[in-house]
Design an enzyme around this catalytic site. Structure first.
Site, PDB file in Angstrom:
ATOM      1  CD1 TRP A   1     -30.477   0.284 -52.339  1.00  0.00           C
ATOM      2  CD2 TRP A   1     -29.530   0.203 -54.371  1.00  0.00           C
ATOM      3  NE1 TRP A   1     -31.043  -0.774 -53.018  1.00  0.00           N
ATOM      4  CE2 TRP A   1     -30.471  -0.844 -54.274  1.00  0.00           C
ATOM      5  CE3 TRP A   1     -28.818   0.345 -55.558  1.00  0.00           C
ATOM      6  CZ2 TRP A   1     -30.726  -1.745 -55.307  1.00  0.00           C
ATOM      7  CZ3 TRP A   1     -29.065  -0.550 -56.606  1.00  0.00           C
ATOM      8  CH2 TRP A   1     -30.008  -1.582 -56.468  1.00  0.00           C
TER       9      TRP A   1
ATOM     10  CG  ASP B   1     -34.183  -2.607 -53.096  1.00  0.00           C
ATOM     11  OD1 ASP B   1     -33.962  -2.000 -52.037  1.00  0.00           O
ATOM     12  OD2 ASP B   1     -34.036  -2.101 -54.232  1.00  0.00           O
ATOM     13  CD  GLU B   2     -35.954  -8.519 -55.474  1.00  0.00           C
ATOM     14  OE1 GLU B   2     -37.170  -8.307 -55.364  1.00  0.00           O
ATOM     15  OE2 GLU B   2     -35.335  -8.422 -56.555  1.00  0.00           O
TER      16      GLU B   2
ATOM     17  CG  HIS C   1     -33.380  -4.822 -58.173  1.00  0.00           C
ATOM     18  ND1 HIS C   1     -34.403  -5.558 -57.636  1.00  0.00           N
ATOM     19  CD2 HIS C   1     -33.139  -3.810 -57.299  1.00  0.00           C
ATOM     20  CE1 HIS C   1     -34.761  -5.030 -56.476  1.00  0.00           C
ATOM     21  NE2 HIS C   1     -34.015  -3.963 -56.256  1.00  0.00           N
TER      22      HIS C   1
ATOM     23  CB  THR D   1     -36.252 -12.303 -56.206  1.00  0.00           C
ATOM     24  OG1 THR D   1     -37.353 -11.688 -55.593  1.00  0.00           O
ATOM     25  CG2 THR D   1     -36.597 -12.691 -57.611  1.00  0.00           C
TER      26      THR D   1
ATOM     27  CD  GLU E   1     -40.700  -8.675 -55.308  1.00  0.00           C
ATOM     28  OE1 GLU E   1     -39.987  -9.341 -56.080  1.00  0.00           O
ATOM     29  OE2 GLU E   1     -40.629  -7.447 -55.260  1.00  0.00           O
TER      30      GLU E   1
ATOM     31  CG  HIS F   1     -40.013  -4.647 -53.308  1.00  0.00           C
ATOM     32  ND1 HIS F   1     -39.185  -4.688 -54.407  1.00  0.00           N
ATOM     33  CD2 HIS F   1     -40.073  -3.349 -52.934  1.00  0.00           C
ATOM     34  CE1 HIS F   1     -38.774  -3.462 -54.679  1.00  0.00           C
ATOM     35  NE2 HIS F   1     -39.287  -2.628 -53.800  1.00  0.00           N
TER      36      HIS F   1
ATOM     37  CD  GLU G   1     -38.082  -5.568 -58.114  1.00  0.00           C
ATOM     38  OE1 GLU G   1     -37.198  -6.037 -58.862  1.00  0.00           O
ATOM     39  OE2 GLU G   1     -38.354  -6.065 -57.012  1.00  0.00           O
TER      40      GLU G   1
ATOM     41  CD  GLU H   1     -34.186  -8.237 -60.316  1.00  0.00           C
ATOM     42  OE1 GLU H   1     -35.038  -7.345 -60.524  1.00  0.00           O
ATOM     43  OE2 GLU H   1     -34.096  -8.856 -59.242  1.00  0.00           O
TER      44      GLU H   1
HETATM   45 FE   LIG Z   1     -38.500  -8.174 -56.903  1.00  0.00          FE
HETATM   46 FE   LIG Z   2     -35.667  -7.331 -58.347  1.00  0.00          FE
END
Ligand SMILES: [Fe+2]
Ligand SMILES: [Fe+2]
Length: 383
Positions: free
Chosen positions: A78, A246-247, A164, A217, A214, A250, A161, A123
């Protein structure tokens, strides 16, 4: 981990040399939680012995096979523009989409905006985190475009990242509800200040830190997504939700790295986990500064806790989750020092919860007070 709990915080036991990372662990009193202020500590650098650097290097083929595939290529990822008003359409249509965004963001309370701005600023200090990873021995990106799998991971992670901060920043800019100038100054100050997570250039400790961060977050963005939905801003809920996913991805990668380290070098990794928790996991934006509020970070953090976006209880939850995920209670073959570390880490979460109860008692006794945040045109938020 807001200003209320600071009386319970104390510096970790120090008395280390610069040559070896492993130190005595406390048996008795433990005060744990998130580190929120800059404590004075001895700067310890490159504490990892060369035999451990060899362990890290020996994992390069494993990283290529098991970690790099969790990164997504740009054409399968995305992008911020997927979620934002399309500026390439005729202006009227663009303006209508912006108006919808503004109508929905008008529902968000000021305290929520402060929390969201703090997340965005955190971020946006991404240059700090990429250079943080590149300071760890054995995983360096020596050329800046190195084919080393560790280096590829760091660059790929950073590239993912980077979306974000871009997405949150553009959303907030279009909402018209925040003072972009003050936010931008805070970001510039934060990147210039950096952060010291006290990982001693030691990737064992570094990956414990990133696993924790991670996950934290993921929890934070997940909670801001939920609150946005409850407040009638479905676009922002989608934005925070996609970042949270995403976090999560990760987090899984970093957890897997620590899991692998536990497998190949059990005692060293167990000691690294204990060491990081003993120091307490610092928030990456703990040095934030807008040039006005000298207690900006603790005020921001009080807002985060107040909204229930991330609390001391969440810190304990993250810890418990990692203890279970890494099956720390069942580790075998530890040295006696490693066993002490194991006992310390596995017994920590209940102690943190007790600390939280005490904090809540303090909080109930303290009078609420208003704090003006420059990020929202000096409007007052009750903390
Ligand atoms: Fe992160
Ligand atoms: Fe992030």
């Amino acid at each position: 981990m807001n200003c209320i709990c600071s009386p319970a915080f104390q510096c970790p036991p120090i008395g280390k040399t610069t040559t070896h990372p492993h130190h005595k662990l406390p048996h008795a009193t433990v005060t744990a939680g998130l580190q929120m202020t800059t404590t004075h500590h001895h700067e310890i650098t490159h504490s990892m012995p060369s035999k451990n650097i060899e362990v890290i290097k020996s994992l390069e083929p494993w990283v290529a096979k098991s970690i790099l595939p969790s990164l997504k290529p740009a054409d399968k990822s995305w992008q911020p523009s997927d979620f934002l008003p399309n500026s390439s359409q005729p202006f009227d249509q663009f303006a209508t989409e912006v108006q919808t965004l503004r109508d929905q963001s008008a529902m968000l309370p000021d305290a929520y905006l402060v929390v969201l701005v703090g997340s965005m600023i955190t971020e946006e200090a991404l240059p700090t985190y990429e250079s943080f990873l590149n300071r760890h021995d054995g995983i360096l990106d020596e050329t800046g475009a190195s084919a080393n799998p560790w280096a590829k991971w760091t660059r790929g992670w950073t590239a993912e990242e980077n979306r974000h901060g871009d997405l949150l920043r553009t959303y907030l800019y279009l909402s018209g509800r925040v003072d972009m100038l003050m936010i931008e100054r805070t970001i510039q100050n934060l990147i210039a200040s950096g952060m010291d997570a006290e990982t001693e250039n030691n990737p064992y400790m570094g990956f414990v830190y990133t696993s924790f961060q991670e996950r934290a977050t993921f929890v934070t963005h997940g909670n801001t997504a939920r609150l946005a939905k409850e407040r009638g801003d479905p676009l922002l809920a989608r934005i925070c939700g996609i970042i949270a996913s995403d976090e999560k991805r990760h987090e899984k990668a970093y957890i897997k790295i620590v899991e692998k380290l536990l497998e190949v070098d059990t005692t060293t990794t167990m000691l690294a986990i204990a060491e990081m928790l003993q120091k307490r996991i610092k928030m990456p934006s703990h040095l934030m500064n807008d040039g006005h509020d000298t207690s900006l970070f603790s005020h921001y953090w009080a807002a985060v806790e107040g909204l229930g976006v991330f609390t001391v209880g969440d810190y304990a939850n993250v810890l418990e989750f990692l203890v279970q995920r890494w099956r720390l209670e069942n580790l075998e073959g530890l040295t006696s020092e490693g066993q002490r570390a194991q006992e310390y880490v596995c017994g920590l979460a209940p102690k943190i919860r007790k600390l939280q109860e005490r904090n809540q008692e303090w909080a109930q006794k303290m009078e609420q007070h208003g704090v003006n945040f420059s990020w929202i045109f000096n409007k007052k938020v009750i903390l």
